[in-house]
Design a protein around this motif. Structure first.
Motif, mmCIF file in Angstrom:
data_model
loop_
_atom_site.group_PDB
_atom_site.id
_atom_site.type_symbol
_atom_site.label_atom_id
_atom_site.label_comp_id
_atom_site.label_asym_id
_atom_site.label_seq_id
_atom_site.Cartn_x
_atom_site.Cartn_y
_atom_site.Cartn_z
ATOM 1 N N ASN A 1 -3.185 163.035 -14.292
ATOM 2 C CA ASN A 1 -3.248 162.371 -12.994
ATOM 3 C C ASN A 1 -4.070 161.082 -13.100
ATOM 4 N N PRO A 2 -3.474 159.916 -12.810
ATOM 5 C CA PRO A 2 -4.249 158.675 -12.870
ATOM 6 C C PRO A 2 -5.335 158.609 -11.807
ATOM 7 N N PHE A 3 -5.261 159.513 -10.820
ATOM 8 C CA PHE A 3 -6.253 159.540 -9.758
ATOM 9 C C PHE A 3 -7.394 160.504 -10.060
ATOM 10 N N GLN A 4 -7.370 161.114 -11.248
ATOM 11 C CA GLN A 4 -8.392 162.089 -11.613
ATOM 12 C C GLN A 4 -9.778 161.448 -11.528
ATOM 13 N N PRO A 5 -10.678 162.001 -10.677
ATOM 14 C CA PRO A 5 -12.013 161.408 -10.545
ATOM 15 C C PRO A 5 -12.920 161.705 -11.718
ATOM 16 N N ARG A 6 -12.602 162.764 -12.455
ATOM 17 C CA ARG A 6 -13.468 163.135 -13.561
ATOM 18 C C ARG A 6 -13.102 162.337 -14.805
ATOM 19 N N THR A 7 -14.083 161.729 -15.436
ATOM 20 C CA THR A 7 -13.816 160.906 -16.613
ATOM 21 C C THR A 7 -14.472 161.441 -17.876
ATOM 22 N N ASN A 8 -15.458 162.325 -17.744
ATOM 23 C CA ASN A 8 -16.155 162.868 -18.913
ATOM 24 C C ASN A 8 -15.641 164.268 -19.229
ATOM 25 N N PHE A 9 -15.147 164.468 -20.449
ATOM 26 C CA PHE A 9 -14.702 165.783 -20.881
ATOM 27 C C PHE A 9 -15.419 166.108 -22.189
ATOM 28 N N SER A 10 -16.362 167.033 -22.131
ATOM 29 C CA SER A 10 -17.119 167.417 -23.318
ATOM 30 C C SER A 10 -16.190 168.085 -24.326
ATOM 31 N N GLU A 11 -16.163 167.542 -25.542
ATOM 32 C CA GLU A 11 -15.308 168.119 -26.588
ATOM 33 C C GLU A 11 -15.729 169.554 -26.894
ATOM 34 N N GLU A 12 -17.038 169.794 -26.899
ATOM 35 C CA GLU A 12 -17.531 171.143 -27.208
ATOM 36 C C GLU A 12 -17.096 172.143 -26.149
ATOM 37 N N SER A 13 -17.211 171.753 -24.865
ATOM 38 C CA SER A 13 -16.819 172.686 -23.811
ATOM 39 C C SER A 13 -15.309 172.901 -23.795
ATOM 40 N N ASN B 1 12.218 167.382 -13.551
ATOM 41 C CA ASN B 1 11.508 168.074 -14.630
ATOM 42 C C ASN B 1 10.309 167.256 -15.140
ATOM 43 N N LYS B 2 9.691 166.499 -14.231
ATOM 44 C CA LYS B 2 8.484 165.752 -14.553
ATOM 45 C C LYS B 2 7.417 166.063 -13.497
ATOM 46 N N TYR B 3 6.197 166.245 -13.968
ATOM 47 C CA TYR B 3 5.128 166.656 -13.070
ATOM 48 C C TYR B 3 3.844 165.889 -13.385
ATOM 49 N N GLN B 4 2.991 165.809 -12.389
ATOM 50 C CA GLN B 4 1.716 165.115 -12.549
ATOM 51 C C GLN B 4 0.598 166.061 -12.121
ATOM 52 N N LEU B 5 -0.455 166.110 -12.932
ATOM 53 C CA LEU B 5 -1.583 166.986 -12.626
ATOM 54 C C LEU B 5 -2.266 166.576 -11.328
ATOM 55 N N ARG C 1 -8.090 172.720 -18.284
ATOM 56 C CA ARG C 1 -7.196 173.801 -18.736
ATOM 57 C C ARG C 1 -5.973 173.213 -19.445
ATOM 58 N N PHE C 2 -5.464 172.098 -18.917
ATOM 59 C CA PHE C 2 -4.311 171.422 -19.518
ATOM 60 C C PHE C 2 -4.657 170.941 -20.930
ATOM 61 N N ARG C 3 -5.801 170.270 -21.072
ATOM 62 C CA ARG C 3 -6.210 169.751 -22.376
ATOM 63 C C ARG C 3 -6.481 170.886 -23.370
ATOM 64 N N ALA C 4 -7.189 171.938 -22.888
ATOM 65 C CA ALA C 4 -7.524 173.058 -23.773
ATOM 66 C C ALA C 4 -6.266 173.791 -24.226
ATOM 67 N N SER C 5 -5.270 173.902 -23.345
ATOM 68 C CA SER C 5 -4.009 174.568 -23.707
ATOM 69 C C SER C 5 -3.292 173.807 -24.811
ATOM 70 N N LYS C 6 -3.393 172.478 -24.776
ATOM 71 C CA LYS C 6 -2.786 171.675 -25.842
ATOM 72 C C LYS C 6 -3.516 171.893 -27.160
ATOM 73 N N ILE C 7 -4.841 172.041 -27.081
ATOM 74 C CA ILE C 7 -5.619 172.296 -28.297
ATOM 75 C C ILE C 7 -5.182 173.614 -28.933
ATOM 76 N N SER D 1 -1.586 162.907 -3.064
ATOM 77 C CA SER D 1 -2.004 163.402 -4.368
ATOM 78 C C SER D 1 -3.433 162.971 -4.676
ATOM 79 N N LEU D 2 -3.760 161.721 -4.360
ATOM 80 C CA LEU D 2 -5.119 161.231 -4.582
ATOM 81 C C LEU D 2 -6.111 162.034 -3.764
ATOM 82 N N GLU D 3 -5.794 162.242 -2.497
ATOM 83 C CA GLU D 3 -6.720 162.986 -1.633
ATOM 84 C C GLU D 3 -6.887 164.417 -2.132
ATOM 85 N N MET D 4 -5.764 165.064 -2.513
ATOM 86 C CA MET D 4 -5.855 166.435 -3.016
ATOM 87 C C MET D 4 -6.712 166.492 -4.273
ATOM 88 N N ALA D 5 -6.470 165.542 -5.198
ATOM 89 C CA ALA D 5 -7.219 165.534 -6.461
ATOM 90 C C ALA D 5 -8.703 165.327 -6.206
#
Length: 303
Positions: free
Chosen positions: A51-63, A88-92, A98-104, A122-126
């Protein structure tokens, strides 16, 4: 067990429905929309974009690695939320960790709730859903509130209703954005707390803010110490730390030399207080449940 298998099979059946071009659902009024919206559906990870509207920008690699390990053992406990962006296209909307960890882990699909929303919705929901999370830092929350004001045109009163927070709480977060960017980064990285930031913001001059910030780091000042320092500045225009009779009169060298060792081991700036009788206290901060469990593992591993 039978109920769980039935639910899983239903998710796969709906996934097939969504891949049928004749059933391309774009609106709540479309055929079969009632079967899809609000249901848990297995979606291909490759069909989902962040989601380009995702407010969170820091994702700890360890977590993220810890979450990936949990997903490997237990699977996805809480589905992500997405919105349809095309056939068949979706946006977080929420659940990027969870999405990133599932890819790992190497998963091909992920359980998801599907919503129909335009960009503003979508922005407001996110923003609203992410504000409710416990692991966002104070600056991320403040930026989310500011975006709700700037891009959704919500008043603080409306935000209070949306997120279930007092208006005064929202105001306190927004005031943090008046801090010098270096201090904001210090809050995000855990060098100082939101309480420190709230004390510093009572100084308008950002150069003085930075001087106080450096003093906090240098002398390991608590929030109460910082509040006293700010009060002292507002009265005397002097940022020297007020003298104290009983606490931290002089931190012994063995403590000063040990602080970096503790900070490096725990991955956080620790707080040390030493009283006049030589007794002291070490405070180790944590920023989320995952962070707490990480610290716990360090202690357990040292036994």
């Amino acid at each position: 067990m039978a109920k769980a298998l039935k639910k899983q099979a239903l998710g796969r059946g709906l996934s097939a429905l969504l891949k049928d071009p004749s059933n391309d659902i774009q609106s709540v009024k479309d055929k079969n929309a009632d079967k899809v919206i609000g249901s848990i559906i297995e979606l291909d990870l490759d069909a989902i974009e962040v989601n380009p509207f995702q407010p969170r920008t820091n994702f700890s690699e360890e977590s993220l690695l810890e979450l990936a390990s949990s997903i490997r053992e237990l699977g996805i406990i809480q589905p992500i939320t997405v919105r349809k962006s095309g056939f068949n296209k979706y946006q977080l909307v929420s659940g990027e960790r969870r999405f990133r960890a599932s890819k790992i882990v190497g998963l091909e699909t992920i359980p998801a709730y599907i919503r129909i929303a335009n960009d503003q919705e979508s922005l407001e929901m996110a923003l609203v859903e992410n504000i409710q999370r416990q692991d966002l830092d104070a600056i991320e929350i403040a930026l989310s509130y500011q975006r709700l004001i700037d891009e959704i045109n919500l008043t603080q009163e409306q935000m209070s209703e949306r997120v279930g927070k007092k208006r005064s709480t929202i105001t306190n977060y927004l005031r943090l954005l008046k801090l010098d960017p270096i201090i904001q980064t210090g809050i995000r990285d855990g060098f100082i707390s939101m309480g420190h930031g709230r004390a510093i913001i009572n100084i308008e001059d950002q150069k003085i803010q930075l001087d106080i910030y450096e003093k906090i780091l240098e002398k390991q000042l608590s929030v109460r110490d910082t509040e006293a320092l700010v009060r002292n500045f507002n009265v005397s225009k002097n940022i020297e730390t007020p003298s104290k009779n009983t606490e931290n009169q002089a931190i012994p060298n063995f403590v000063k030399n040990g602080i970096p060792v503790f900070s490096e081991y725990f991955g956080h700036k620790i707080d040390v207080k030493v009283s006049s009788n030589g007794k002291g206290k070490i405070t180790i901060p944590f920023h989320s449940e995952e962070d707490f469990n990480r610290l716990k593992k360090l202690v357990e591993g040292a036994k």
